[in-house]
Design a protein around this motif. Structure first.
Motif, PDB file in Angstrom:
ATOM      1  N   VAL A 224      47.643  15.696 -21.044  1.00 52.28           N
ATOM      2  CA  VAL A 224      47.073  16.904 -21.640  1.00 52.28           C
ATOM      3  C   VAL A 224      45.607  16.648 -21.982  1.00 52.28           C
ATOM      4  CG1 VAL A 224      47.483  18.693 -23.358  1.00 52.28           C
ATOM      5  CG2 VAL A 224      49.367  17.213 -22.651  1.00 52.28           C
ATOM      6  N   THR A 235      47.770  18.379 -32.267  1.00 51.11           N
ATOM      7  CA  THR A 235      48.948  18.496 -31.392  1.00 51.11           C
ATOM      8  C   THR A 235      49.969  17.404 -31.720  1.00 51.11           C
ATOM      9  OG1 THR A 235      47.518  19.332 -29.635  1.00 51.11           O
ATOM     10  CG2 THR A 235      49.721  18.626 -28.996  1.00 51.11           C
ATOM     11  N   CYS A 298      51.140  22.150 -27.035  1.00 53.45           N
ATOM     12  CA  CYS A 298      49.826  21.687 -26.542  1.00 53.45           C
ATOM     13  C   CYS A 298      48.926  22.891 -26.302  1.00 53.45           C
ATOM     14  CB  CYS A 298      49.975  20.886 -25.248  1.00 53.45           C
ATOM     15  SG  CYS A 298      50.846  19.343 -25.468  1.00 53.45           S
ATOM     16  N   ALA A 303      44.773  22.914 -25.942  1.00 56.44           N
ATOM     17  CA  ALA A 303      44.602  22.048 -24.766  1.00 56.44           C
ATOM     18  C   ALA A 303      43.795  22.780 -23.696  1.00 56.44           C
ATOM     19  CB  ALA A 303      45.963  21.659 -24.211  1.00 56.44           C
ATOM     20  N   VAL A 306      47.102  21.211 -18.969  1.00 60.95           N
ATOM     21  CA  VAL A 306      48.307  20.374 -19.073  1.00 60.95           C
ATOM     22  C   VAL A 306      48.732  20.013 -17.647  1.00 60.95           C
ATOM     23  CG1 VAL A 306      50.697  20.246 -19.889  1.00 60.95           C
ATOM     24  CG2 VAL A 306      49.030  21.625 -21.161  1.00 60.95           C
TER      25      VAL A 306
END
Ligand SMILES: Cc1cc2nc3c(=O)[nH]c(=O)nc-3n(C[C@H](O)[C@H](O)[C@H](O)COP(=O)(O)OP(=O)(O)OC[C@H]3O[C@@H](n4cnc5c(N)ncnc54)[C@H](O)[C@@H]3O)c2cc1C
Length: 467
Positions: A224, A235, A298, A303, A306
């Motif tokens: 990630v 996270t 995430c 993020a 991913v």
């Protein structure tokens, strides 16, 4: 060392297993810890426990020090020779003696390479979780002596969680067997626990009994990417708060990511601030469920991307980013100092900020990676030991990093041990009473201070040690 003592040593192990030329001694003068080296008087390869016992009796009699050595990958100087010492080598002690599929245990010799052990038990659908980054080289004896951790520590714990029994040669030469295959055993003090993590100072392992677990039926891996370090840390907290315990939850900072990409070419963008490597394992249904929950967390926590591995080969490729971190950083400067200041996992983000601030203030270069899920960070300084002014600043920076870890409720080492490199900091964690208890234990087991003296802490030595 007196020539007659060397002859007696050679007599115990035989000429083919005794090494006293300068070239041979140089090979064993250091381990993987920078800035530490010392020539041993000789190195010896004992063939069995009886020879190890005979060597320890001779050491007490003639007054020399004995330094056990696995593969020399230690990062705190545990296997670095001390003055007037011989190094004991175990390369041929590499047999897996038994894999007991009924009791889920395995007896091994201390020189077995950790990754070889993984392969052997996994071929029987069993699993030995501790996986230090050095697992293709390091030995199980070294792992027990350092109580090593690894990438799977968050869910599965560290080496001590798998040791059920030990055969140990004591510093005075007696053979001790402790522990066994009984899952429950509360008979007397738990002596095996005293030897785990004792860094080769209390006894020499000649056999180890490990607990095994069933091999997880499924595993899934994701990498990630984050534009913001705080988002990566948030996270990690969110995953744990959701009561999901991945087997791997690893962190790399921007500097480490750039070095890894330059070295391993895994396709990472070099303008990101942080990445997390996450793996869940277990029953396939649980893995699928937890994996999706983590992916959503995430994304919710900012993020940038991913990357999901669709098979074992892709998972291996994603893991390369983490496994290559140390080697990638080590290419940048002549000297690489890898530390393992560790904090409670809720303090990972403030600790990362403190390390960056300390590095900036002392004008030194750090890459940071590590086991974010269990708070075990590896601030890694890229420097040059020939530059005395910079080395002075590096030392100040590390002192402040250890102080910051302690202030945040953490410790000076999560897995690499104290050895020579961190013994001056040990009292900050153990306190005067703790130091006194440790010194008393060492003195009782090793009254002449002949086994790996001067590691972890100093006694009043009969054998001189290096400071
Ligand atoms: C690239 C790299 C990555 C690493 N990653 C990790 C990681 O993820 N996690 C981690 O915990 N560590 C890690 N380490 C540190 C190191 O690999 C571990 O401490 C490992 O357990 C050392 O094993 P070794 O066989 O090399 O032991 P050595 O370095 O040879 O010795 C370590 C200590 O064990 C003692 N010892 C060795 N054999 C015996 C024996 N038979 N009986 C009693 N004492 C003995 C020695 O005296 C010494 O004190 C890493 C190191 C490197 C270089």
């Amino acid at each position: 060392m007196d020539a007659s003592v060397l002859r007696r040593l050679e007599g115990i192990v035989g000429r083919d297993n005794f090494f006293s030329s300068l070239e041979d001694r140089l090979v064993y003068a250091y381990d993987a810890t920078p800035k530490l080296e010392h020539l041993p008087a000789a190195a010896a390869r004992p063939a069995d426990a009886a020879q190890v016992q005979a060597i320890m009796r001779l050491a007490n009699d003639a007054g020399f020090a004995v330094v056990p050595r696995g593969s020399g990958t230690g990062l705190s100087g545990g296997a670095v020779p001390v003055a007037n010492s011989i190094v004991l080598l175990f390369p041929s002690w590499n047999r897996i003696l038994e894999i007991d599929t009924e009791n889920l245990t395995a007896w091994v010799e201390p020189g077995v390479i950790t990754a070889h052990f993984h392969a052997a038990v996994e071929a029987r659908d069993l699993f030995y979780p501790p996986d230090p980054g050095s697992m293709k080289i390091c030995t199980l004896g070294g792992n027990v002596a350092e109580n090593s951790g690894g990438l799977r520590g968050l869910k599965y714990g560290v080496t001590k969680d798998y040791v059920m029994g030990l055969e140990v040669v004591l510093p005075t030469g007696e053979l001790l067997r402790t522990g066994g295959k009984s899952v429950k055993d509360v008979a007397g003090l738990s002596l095996k626990d005293l030897f785990i993590g004792s860094e080769g100072t209390l006894g020499i392992f000649t056999k180890i009994l490990f607990r095994l677990v069933p091999k997880p039926a499924a595993a899934r891996t994701m990498l990630v990417l984050y534009d913001d370090m705080a988002a990566a840390a948030a996270t990690v907290s969110a995953i744990i708060a959701a009561k999901i315990i991945p087997c791997t939850l690893e962190f790399l900072d921007a500097m480490t990511i750039r070095c890894v990409e330059d070295y391993a070419h895994v396709g990472l963008p070099t303008n990101i601030e942080a990445l997390l490597l996450i793996e869940v394992d277990g029953h396939p249904a649980a893995v699928a469920d937890e994996f999706e929950k983590i992916r959503r967390l995430c994304e919710q926590h900012g993020a940038r991307a991913v990357h999901v591995a669709h098979d074992a080969a892709e998972a291996d490729k994603l893991k390369t980013a983490r496994r290559a971190a140390f080697s990638a950083l080590a290419r940048m400067k002549p000297t690489t100092i890898l530390e393992d200041a560790t904090v409670p996992r809720s303090a990972v983000e403030p600790m990362l900020r403190r390390i960056h601030e300390i590095a900036r203030r002392h004008n030194v270069t750090f890459g940071i990676f590590g086991h974010a899920g269990d708070g075990n960070l590896h601030p890694t300084c890229l420097t040059d030991e020939r530059d005395h002014d910079e080395m002075h600043r590096v030392e100040r920076a590390f002192e402040e990093i250890f102080d910051a870890a302690i202030e945040l409720g953490g410790t000076i080492t999560g897995e690499h041990g104290v050895g020579l490199s961190k013994k001056k900091f040990l009292e900050k964690i153990a306190g005067p009473a703790g130091m006194e208890v440790m010194r008393k234990i060492k003195s009782v087991l090793d009254p002449n201070n002949v086994l790996n003296p001067g590691k972890m802490f100093d006694l009043k030595p009969r054998c001189e040690t290096i400071a």
